[in-house]
Structures are given as structure tokens and as C-alpha cells.
Design a protein around this motif. Structure first.
Motif, PDB file in Angstrom:
ATOM      1  N   PHE A  20       0.876  -1.252   0.110  1.00  0.00           N
ATOM      2  CA  PHE A  20       0.029  -0.025  -0.107  1.00  0.00           C
ATOM      3  C   PHE A  20       0.953   1.364   0.008  1.00  0.00           C
ATOM      4  N   CYS A  21       0.185   2.248  -0.573  1.00  0.00           N
ATOM      5  CA  CYS A  21       1.034   3.766  -0.663  1.00  0.00           C
ATOM      6  C   CYS A  21      -0.040   4.610  -0.640  1.00  0.00           C
ATOM      7  N   ALA A  22       0.346   5.754  -0.049  1.00  0.00           N
ATOM      8  CA  ALA A  22      -0.770   6.833   0.195  1.00  0.00           C
ATOM      9  C   ALA A  22      -0.989   7.286  -1.533  1.00  0.00           C
ATOM     10  N   ARG A  23      -0.134   7.239  -2.375  1.00  0.00           N
ATOM     11  CA  ARG A  23      -0.403   7.502  -3.878  1.00  0.00           C
ATOM     12  C   ARG A  23       1.162   6.996  -4.475  1.00  0.00           C
ATOM     13  N   LYS A  24       0.528   6.702  -5.823  1.00  0.00           N
ATOM     14  CA  LYS A  24       1.589   5.935  -6.715  1.00  0.00           C
ATOM     15  C   LYS A  24       2.760   6.881  -7.190  1.00  0.00           C
ATOM     16  N   CYS A  25       3.925   6.495  -6.863  1.00  0.00           N
ATOM     17  CA  CYS A  25       4.875   7.655  -7.495  1.00  0.00           C
ATOM     18  C   CYS A  25       4.977   7.448  -8.795  1.00  0.00           C
ATOM     19  N   ALA A  26       5.698   8.521  -9.630  1.00  0.00           N
ATOM     20  CA  ALA A  26       5.711   8.432 -11.105  1.00  0.00           C
ATOM     21  C   ALA A  26       6.530   7.270 -11.752  1.00  0.00           C
ATOM     22  N   TYR A  27       7.662   6.844 -10.916  1.00  0.00           N
ATOM     23  CA  TYR A  27       8.675   6.057 -11.461  1.00  0.00           C
ATOM     24  C   TYR A  27       8.487   4.701 -11.028  1.00  0.00           C
ATOM     25  N   CYS A  28       7.686   4.129 -10.102  1.00  0.00           N
ATOM     26  CA  CYS A  28       7.624   3.095  -9.130  1.00  0.00           C
ATOM     27  C   CYS A  28       6.881   2.142  -9.784  1.00  0.00           C
ATOM     28  N   ALA A  29       7.381   0.830 -10.133  1.00  0.00           N
ATOM     29  CA  ALA A  29       6.830  -0.285 -10.361  1.00  0.00           C
ATOM     30  C   ALA A  29       6.755  -1.493  -9.482  1.00  0.00           C
ATOM     31  N   TYR A  31       5.031  -3.513  -6.620  1.00  0.00           N
ATOM     32  CA  TYR A  31       3.553  -3.688  -6.504  1.00  0.00           C
ATOM     33  C   TYR A  31       2.992  -3.069  -5.280  1.00  0.00           C
ATOM     34  N   SER A  32       2.310  -2.138  -5.614  1.00  0.00           N
ATOM     35  CA  SER A  32       1.576  -1.437  -4.466  1.00  0.00           C
ATOM     36  C   SER A  32       0.315  -0.559  -5.164  1.00  0.00           C
ATOM     37  N   GLU A  33      -0.581  -0.175  -4.260  1.00  0.00           N
ATOM     38  CA  GLU A  33      -1.500   0.461  -4.748  1.00  0.00           C
ATOM     39  C   GLU A  33      -2.136   1.586  -3.687  1.00  0.00           C
ATOM     40  N   GLY A  66       9.059  -4.376   3.577  1.00  0.00           N
ATOM     41  CA  GLY A  66       9.303  -3.198   2.619  1.00  0.00           C
ATOM     42  C   GLY A  66       7.949  -3.122   1.893  1.00  0.00           C
ATOM     43  N   GLY A  67       7.976  -2.284   0.722  1.00  0.00           N
ATOM     44  CA  GLY A  67       6.806  -2.017   0.059  1.00  0.00           C
ATOM     45  C   GLY A  67       6.883  -1.546  -1.323  1.00  0.00           C
ATOM     46  N   GLY A  68       5.922  -0.737  -1.582  1.00  0.00           N
ATOM     47  CA  GLY A  68       4.911  -0.351  -0.624  1.00  0.00           C
ATOM     48  C   GLY A  68       5.411   0.652   0.456  1.00  0.00           C
ATOM     49  N   THR A  69       4.605   1.037   1.233  1.00  0.00           N
ATOM     50  CA  THR A  69       5.050   1.651   2.394  1.00  0.00           C
ATOM     51  C   THR A  69       4.487   1.263   3.593  1.00  0.00           C
ATOM     52  N   PRO A  70       5.363   0.356   4.371  1.00  0.00           N
ATOM     53  CA  PRO A  70       4.885  -0.167   5.680  1.00  0.00           C
ATOM     54  C   PRO A  70       4.504   0.825   6.673  1.00  0.00           C
ATOM     55  N   GLY A 137       6.056  12.745  -8.267  1.00  0.00           N
ATOM     56  CA  GLY A 137       4.961  12.183  -7.441  1.00  0.00           C
ATOM     57  C   GLY A 137       4.898  12.050  -5.940  1.00  0.00           C
ATOM     58  N   ARG A 138       6.113  12.384  -5.291  1.00  0.00           N
ATOM     59  CA  ARG A 138       6.239  12.035  -3.968  1.00  0.00           C
ATOM     60  C   ARG A 138       5.179  12.962  -3.117  1.00  0.00           C
ATOM     61  N   ILE A 139       4.919  12.258  -1.795  1.00  0.00           N
ATOM     62  CA  ILE A 139       3.618  12.765  -1.196  1.00  0.00           C
ATOM     63  C   ILE A 139       4.358  13.852  -0.003  1.00  0.00           C
TER      64      ILE A 139
HETATM   65  S1  SF4 Z   1       6.719   1.958  -2.958  1.00  0.00           S
HETATM   66 FE1  SF4 Z   1       7.645   3.854  -2.332  1.00  0.00          FE
HETATM   67  S2  SF4 Z   1       8.392   4.640  -4.384  1.00  0.00           S
HETATM   68 FE2  SF4 Z   1       6.841   3.019  -4.956  1.00  0.00          FE
HETATM   69  S3  SF4 Z   1       4.983   4.156  -4.937  1.00  0.00           S
HETATM   70 FE3  SF4 Z   1       5.025   3.491  -3.007  1.00  0.00          FE
HETATM   71  S4  SF4 Z   1       5.990   5.344  -1.836  1.00  0.00           S
HETATM   72 FE4  SF4 Z   1       6.389   5.679  -3.984  1.00  0.00          FE
END
Ligand code: SF4
Ligand SMILES: C[S@@+](CC[C@H](N)C(=O)[O-])C[C@H]1O[C@@H](n2cnc3c(N)ncnc32)[C@H](O)[C@@H]1O
Length: 394
Positions: A20-29, A31-33, A66-70, A137-139
Motif C-alpha cells: 500500500f502507498c498513499a499515492r503511487k509515485c511516477a517512477y515506481c513499478a 507492486y503497491s496501490e 518493505g513495500g509499498g509503504t509499511p 509524485g512524492r507525497i
Molecule cells: S513503494 Fe515507495 S516509491 Fe513506490 S509508489 Fe510507494 S511510496 Fe512511491
């Protein structure tokens, strides 16, 4: 994996993926939503179920969330996970890392993690330049980085990593130098710096395709050189292509030669081809030479666990020589390279046999060095480690 490492059951390394992430960053592949409270609760229950299924085979000495955003999990959700780990005898690792986004760090959360034995935080900073943070796209803002770092120190964390990225579209060498100086000025124990990868299906990749972003190999090389120089001048030791650790506080955990005390144990095990369990959606495990991957789909992952089975999407067992080749390739990411004897005892194969011609080719090109006891990449070879590593795959 080699027979010698198969014997290390129960497994000592545990990775947990928080998708899970608050928002998806522009570069990140990865797996998180973007999260919803309900799905996170469901995930937490499924994760605990998965832990119950594998706990018998685990005595973790290195844990990495790791994540995502633990750090996006709230206090209640964290407490559920931590209490389950306590009940399942999964606490007590000598290194336990949790990845945090500077926008989601709080003193209460930091103290809770510390109370249960988390002793390392990896903070995704990426840049200190507000414009670049925004375009990525960082929060979080630059100010939040300093605030979060203070909170972590105040809570009592003495082992903190900072993640940065370079060769970001629009980033000049001067902006990178400023970011580096500010990151080094924080006084963290560890630094990870990644050159931007244009991952398919990301907004950044679309910008590249549309001609709105450009790659500049010479600039990226200059930034990498600047990184190595400045980090070393600030007391960091580079131990992997992208990873630097301070060696001023060697701990008693007996790191291998050439690897600083504050190196990330979990990652070192990974690069050395050691076994690990990976839990959570999309996580991979590597146990007894077999690589499995969980479904990269959180509802599907939960469905499997709710029915009482692990959510494994795929399973791969490489023949021994291919496995050894992979282990060689991964390990060469590390500055200390592979000691011949260590590689032999880890894989049952001799680098000086099967891979002699490849090592010679790299040495002739100035990318590798064949020493009396080891093979390692030179600084130039490390810059192109992915290409060098290809030669070792079988
Ligand atoms: S995992 Fe980190 S880098 Fe990737 S979208 Fe989430 S906050 Fe951004
Ligand atoms: C798995 S991410 C998790 C970190 C955390 N979620 C955060 O971003 O705050 C770990 C690190 O990988 C790096 N990273 C992710 N995608 C990347 C890409 N496309 N190119 C280069 N580095 C990347 C970033 O530095 C990031 O902090």
C-alpha cells in the motif's frame, strides 16, 4: 541453493511486503496501490495467517518490511502484526528494518516498532529538491524529511538508511550535489542511491516516450562518481553498487570481511544467494533452491489465505549450474566480490573453473580484477555491473 545453505533451516531471513502507498509515485513499478482502510485490515489478517503457515520453518535473524509503504499501517494494524509475531516466536532478529515514507512517520509508531524489536528504519527520501519531489509524485516535502529523521532519532533509532535517486529528469549535477550534501549532513548510518530506472507502465516511462524526459548517460556517470567521492569523504564505505554504510560503529554481529558493520544484513543475504521467506502479495521466497512468488494481487492474496493456503502464483527450480551462475551474478554487485572458497562452499562450483574465461574477459576490459583469493568488479565494472553479471548466467 547450495547444500550447505539448505542445512540452515529454519530460515534466518524474512521479507514482508506491504502493498500500500498513499499515492503511487511516477517512477515506481513495485507492486503497491493507493490504500483503503478495509483492504489494509483484510491484508493484515491474511498476512498473519501466512505467518502462521510458515513460522515453524523460521527463526529470523534479519527481517525486512518493505513495500509499498509499511509505515502506512496505523498503530492498531501494526500492533496486530507485531503481537502475532510475538506469539509465533518471530521476534528477536538482530536486524529488523521497516521502510518508511517521511510523510507517514510518527513518534507513537516509531516507539511501538522499537518496543517490539525493530532497530533499523529505511526512509525513502529520493531528493531534497522540492521541484523534483513534486515531479516524482512524492507525497512529502523536504521539511518532512528533517522532521521525520528527528522523530526517529528521538524515538531511539540508531540505525537509519536514507534512499536517494539520481539521474532524475530535470536534475542537474549541482542539484544532485546539494541533495547529497544534505543527505550526508543528516548523519544516517546507511545510504542507498539508485539511478532512475524507466520502468514500463509508469508515468515516467510515458514521459520518456513522449520526449518530455531524456536520458543522459554522461551526466548519470558524473553523478555516480560524485556520489562515490562524497559518500567516502563523509565516512561511508561503499559495499554494493548502490549501497554505502558507515563503518565507525562496527557491531558485534561479525560481518564478512569487506562488509561494514552497518551494511543491510537482509540485502547482503539476498545478494549472496542465501535463503529467505517472502510474505505478502508479490513477495518472492527462495527456500532450498526453489524460488516461489506470491500473487501480485492483494484481494487474490487474501482470498487464498482466507481459505488456509499460501498464495503462491509461480514456482521455479533452477538446475544447480544455473543457480550457481545466478548466485555469482548477484554477489558481484558487492564491492568485495566473491571469495573463491566462499563461492565454492556456497554453491559447490568453482568460479575459476566454469567462469574462468568470463572473469578473464572482464579483467582484460578493466571491469574486473582476479586476485589471489577472489574475483571482484573494479569501480568501472561496478558502474556496468548488470552487463558484467550477464556473463555469469548459465
Ligand atoms: S513503494 Fe515507495 S516509491 Fe513506490 S509508489 Fe510507494 S511510496 Fe512511491
Ligand atoms: C521499494 S521502494 C520503497 C520505499 C518507500 N515506499 C518510499 O518510497 O518512501 C525502495 C526504493 O527503491 C527506489 N526506487 C523505486 N523505484 C525506482 C526506480 N524506478 N528507479 C530507481 N529507483 C527506484 C527508491 O529510492 C525507493 O525509496
Amino acid at each position: 541453493m547450495p547444500d550447505s545453505q539448505w542445512q540452515s533451516i529454519p530460515c534466518r531471513s524474512l521479507y514482508v511486503h506491504v502493498p500500500f502507498c498513499a499515492r503511487k509515485c511516477a517512477y515506481c513499478a513495485f507492486y503497491s496501490e493507493a490504500s483503503s482502510g478495509e483492504l489494509i485490515d483484510r491484508y493484515v489478517s491474511a498476512l498473519i495467517r501466512e505467518m502462521e503457515l510458515v513460522a515453524r520453518d523460521l527463526r529470523p535473524d534479519a527481517v525486512f518490511f518493505g513495500g509499498g509503504t509499511p509505515s502506512l499501517l496505523n498503530l492498531r494494524q501494526w500492533e496486530l502484526v507485531l503481537r502475532a509475531m510475538e506469539r509465533l516466536n518471530l521476534l528477536g532478529a538482530s536486524e529488523w528494518t521497516v521502510e518508511c515514507n517521511p510523510a507517514t512517520v510518527s513518534l507513537d509508531k516509531a516507539r511501538l516498532l522499537l518496543d517490539f524489536g525493530v532497530n533499523r528504519i529505511s526512509m525513502g527520501v529520493q531528493s531534497f529538491d522540492e521541484m523534483l519531489l513534486d515531479s516524482l509524485g512524492r507525497i512529502h516535502t523536504r521539511a518532512m524529511v528533517f522532521k521525520s529523521f528527528d522523530i526517529l532519532r528521538k524515538a531511539g533509532f540508531r540505525n537509519v538508511n536514507v534512499d536517494l535517486m539520481f539521474a532524475i529528469p530535470g536534475q542537474t549535477l549541482d542539484v544532485w550535489r546539494e541533495t547529497l550534501d544534505q543527505a550526508l549532513g543528516l548523519g544516517s548510518e546507511h545510504l542507498s542511491c539508485y539511478e532512475v530506472i524507466y520502468e514500463e507502465d509508469t508515468p515516467l516511462f510515458t514521459r520518456l516516450r513522449a520526449g518530455e524526459a531524456a536520458q543522459d548517460e554522461d551526466l548519470a556517470c558524473a553523478m555516480y562518481e560524485e556520489l562515490v567521492e562524497r559518500a567516502e569523504a563523509a565516512g561511508f564505505q561503499q559495499y554494493e553498487i548502490a549501497n554505502f554504510a558507515r563503518d565507525t560503529t562496527p557491531d558485534s554481529r561479525g560481518s564478512a570481511p569487506g562488509i561494514p558493520g552497518r551494511a543491510c544484513r537482509h540485502n547482503v543475504n539476498y545478494w549472496r544467494g542465501g535463503p529467505f521467506y517472502g510474505l505478502g502479495p508479490s513477495a518472492t521466497s527462495y527456500i532450498q533452491g526453489v524460488r516461489t512468488r506470491n500473487w501480485p494481487n492483494t484481494p487474490l492474496y487474501c482470498e487464498h489465505l482466507e481459505k488456509g493456503s499460501r498464495a503462491i502464483e509461480s514456482r521455479e527450480e533452477l538446475p544447480p549450474l544455473a543457480r550457481a551462475g545466478e548466485t555469482a551474478a548477484f554477489g558481484l554487485r558487492m564491492v568485495s566480490g566473491w571469495q573463491f572458497e566462499e563461492f565454492l562452499s556456497a554453491t559447490g562450483h568453482d568460479l575459476r573453473g566454469e567462469w574462468f574465461a568470463d572473469m578473464t574477459q572482464l579483467a582484460n576490459r578493466g571491469w574486473g580484477r582476479i586476485g589471489p583469493d577472489r574475483f571482484q568488479l573494479t569501480p568501472q565494472g561496478l558502474r556496468f555491473a548488470d552487463a558484467a553479471a550477464q556473463l555469469f548466467l548459465r
